[in-house]
Enzyme design. Structure first.
Site, mmCIF file in Angstrom:
data_model
loop_
_atom_site.group_PDB
_atom_site.id
_atom_site.type_symbol
_atom_site.label_atom_id
_atom_site.label_comp_id
_atom_site.label_asym_id
_atom_site.label_seq_id
_atom_site.Cartn_x
_atom_site.Cartn_y
_atom_site.Cartn_z
ATOM 1 N N GLY A 24 68.257 1.969 109.056
ATOM 2 C CA GLY A 24 68.912 0.908 109.816
ATOM 3 C C GLY A 24 70.374 0.794 109.444
ATOM 4 O O GLY A 24 70.834 1.382 108.473
ATOM 5 N N GLY A 26 74.124 -1.931 110.150
ATOM 6 C CA GLY A 26 74.720 -3.139 110.690
ATOM 7 C C GLY A 26 76.220 -2.994 110.694
ATOM 8 O O GLY A 26 76.764 -1.929 110.383
ATOM 9 N N GLY A 27 76.898 -4.074 111.047
ATOM 10 C CA GLY A 27 78.339 -4.026 111.120
ATOM 11 C C GLY A 27 79.002 -3.777 109.780
ATOM 12 O O GLY A 27 80.103 -3.224 109.710
ATOM 13 N N MET A 28 78.334 -4.177 108.689
ATOM 14 C CA MET A 28 78.950 -4.065 107.370
ATOM 15 C C MET A 28 78.431 -2.892 106.558
ATOM 16 O O MET A 28 79.068 -2.493 105.583
ATOM 17 C CB MET A 28 78.707 -5.358 106.576
ATOM 18 C CG MET A 28 79.296 -6.595 107.217
ATOM 19 S SD MET A 28 81.092 -6.549 107.309
ATOM 20 C CE MET A 28 81.507 -6.704 105.577
ATOM 21 N N GLY A 29 77.290 -2.339 106.911
ATOM 22 C CA GLY A 29 76.745 -1.296 106.053
ATOM 23 C C GLY A 29 75.604 -0.524 106.658
ATOM 24 O O GLY A 29 75.205 -0.722 107.808
ATOM 25 N N VAL A 31 71.599 1.128 105.737
ATOM 26 C CA VAL A 31 70.424 0.994 104.880
ATOM 27 C C VAL A 31 69.653 2.306 104.912
ATOM 28 O O VAL A 31 69.354 2.835 105.984
ATOM 29 C CB VAL A 31 69.511 -0.169 105.320
ATOM 30 C CG1 VAL A 31 68.339 -0.317 104.359
ATOM 31 C CG2 VAL A 31 70.306 -1.472 105.363
ATOM 32 N N LYS A 45 70.911 -0.401 100.332
ATOM 33 C CA LYS A 45 71.930 -0.941 101.227
ATOM 34 C C LYS A 45 73.305 -0.563 100.697
ATOM 35 O O LYS A 45 73.617 -0.800 99.526
ATOM 36 C CB LYS A 45 71.774 -2.459 101.292
ATOM 37 C CG LYS A 45 72.770 -3.194 102.168
ATOM 38 C CD LYS A 45 72.449 -4.685 102.121
ATOM 39 C CE LYS A 45 73.413 -5.517 102.932
ATOM 40 N NZ LYS A 45 73.081 -6.956 102.867
ATOM 41 N N ASP A 138 69.304 -18.374 105.590
ATOM 42 C CA ASP A 138 69.272 -17.495 106.761
ATOM 43 C C ASP A 138 67.863 -16.983 107.026
ATOM 44 O O ASP A 138 67.672 -15.812 107.378
ATOM 45 C CB ASP A 138 70.246 -16.332 106.577
ATOM 46 C CG ASP A 138 70.547 -15.612 107.905
ATOM 47 O OD1 ASP A 138 70.452 -16.275 108.958
ATOM 48 O OD2 ASP A 138 70.864 -14.416 107.874
#
Length: 404
Positions: A24, A26-29, A31, A45, A138
């Protein structure tokens, strides 16, 4: 989610963890699925080079320190990390299974007693987190993984110490997932209390039991307006009657009107026991049910019906909910800049389509991928991963047929 092969830009290992594939991003990293020298699977991550700056490092270091203080059987365990590395990385326990959102979108809402079991399990886990002086902040369906040993909570990237006014967030901004965010959190109130996690758990359980959230709209700012409007009632449509009083109280606008987490556990127990089960039986049925719906045949051929627990299956809804459109998916955001997201930690559902999957009882060779002359050949998943998967499926078959 299936693994995908590593790209030429991906490191072959980090901190001693061999990286086996991507699970997977995301915008920051990114996985990765990793494996320790001793064969321990891990979700690794890594912050993308383009996102590494002083603030990102500080936030990442905070996440690492928080994870070091959290423990419990329902929390994905911290394994190792290096926030000072050129590419900061963090390794946590790898949970093989889909997240709650994906499960509900694919298979429909959970039966009422199993949703109550999920509530008791998660409330107990969050209570332990709160006793350690932390808030999650969250909690959402994407942060609940349904593994072979039951549900686990992940992604404490936004966790904070309770009653703390210290934040790395810029003034007048709010970070979190609007669909599951408590009104006081959406209003930017500080300090926050454990009631924000009670509200978020109520939103998670509502989604688990109905397939929708308390407030939904195509525009994220409309959702914020609904959440912060004290006159707007949460949408409890489709919620089983035995869960309605509890979830209505958990989703109260006023924080002080919400029950405590120990009270949530007891009220979930009451629902389970009124349905004729003991809480331990309901937990086993929850795990058996979620594992059985994920199960796929080991060998090619006509798909056989999944061995779902009979009592749980009898309660299940016959028509799964339709997945939400992508633009209404609950996403962790920084307001007033909705485009900035906090990366959720994805999970791997299985490795059947990945290199090393079983076909006709034997591992198949890894298809080659295009590479330059200097690029090493793509590596296949280790046999230990497939062996663990086979053992897991044998346990699932046993659990599904056991008399609870």
């Amino acid at each position: 989610m299936h693994t995908t092969p590593l790209s030429p830009e991906d490191p072959p290992e980090l901190g001693g963890f061999e990286l086996l594939g991507r699970i997977g991003h995301g915008g920051m990293g990114q996985v990765y699925l990793g494996e320790s020298p001793g064969g321990e699977s891990a979700a690794v991550k890594v912050i993308k080079p383009s996102a590494v700056d002083t603030e990102t490092r500080l936030r990442f270091a905070q996440e690492v320190e928080i994870l070091k203080t959290i423990w419990g059987p329902r929390i994905a365990a911290f394994l190792d990390a290096d926030a000072e590395a050129e590419r900061p990385w963090l390794a946590t326990e790898y949970v093989e299974g889909p997240d709650l959102r994906k499960h509900v979108d694919t298979h429909g809402p959970l039966p009422a007693l199993l949703a109550a079991s999920l509530g008791a399990t998660l409330a107990e886990a969050l209570a332990a987190v709160h006793r350690q002086g932390l808030l999650h902040r969250d909690l959402k369906p994407a942060n609940i993984l349904l593994g072979p040993n039951g549900p686990k909570i992940i992604d404490f990237g936004l966790a904070v110490f309770a009653e703390s006014n210290v934040s790395l967030t810029a003034p007048n901004t709010v970070v979190g997932t609007p669909a599951c965010m408590a009104p006081e959190q959406a209003n930017g109130e500080k300090p926050l209390t454990g009631a924000v996690d009670v509200y978020a758990l109520g939103a998670v359980l509502l989604f688990a039991a109905t397939g929708h959230y308390p407030y939904q709209a195509n525009n994220i700012h409309v959702v914020f307006h609904m959440v912060t409007d004290p006159t707007a009632e949460p949408d409890l449509t489709g919620l089983p009657g035995e869960l309605s009083p509890l979830l209505a109280s958990m989703l109260s606008y006023q924080a002080q009107a919400r029950p405590s987490l120990p009270e949530v556990v007891q009220r979930c127990r009451a629902v389970i026991e009124a349905g004729g089960l003991k809480v331990a039986q309901a937990r086993r049925r929850l795990t058996s049910y979620t594992v059985a719906t994920q199960q796929e045949p080991l060998l090619p051929g006509p798909a056989a019906p999944a061995p779902v627990d009979a009592a749980a299956f009898a309660e299940a809804k016959t028509n799964p909910t339709t997945p939400e459109p992508a633009d209404t998916a609950p996403t962790t955001v920084l307001v007033p800049h909705p485009g900035v997201t906090h990366e959720p930690t994805p999970t791997l559902k299985d490795v059947q389509a990945a290199p090393g999957a079983v076909s006709a009882g034997r591992p198949q060779p890894t298809p080659p991928r295009p590479r330059s002359g200097s690029e090493p050949a793509a590596r296949s998943l280790r046999h230990s991963v497939q062996a663990r998967r086979t053992a897991q499926q044998l346990r699932e078959v046993y659990a599904a047929g056991a008399s609870f």
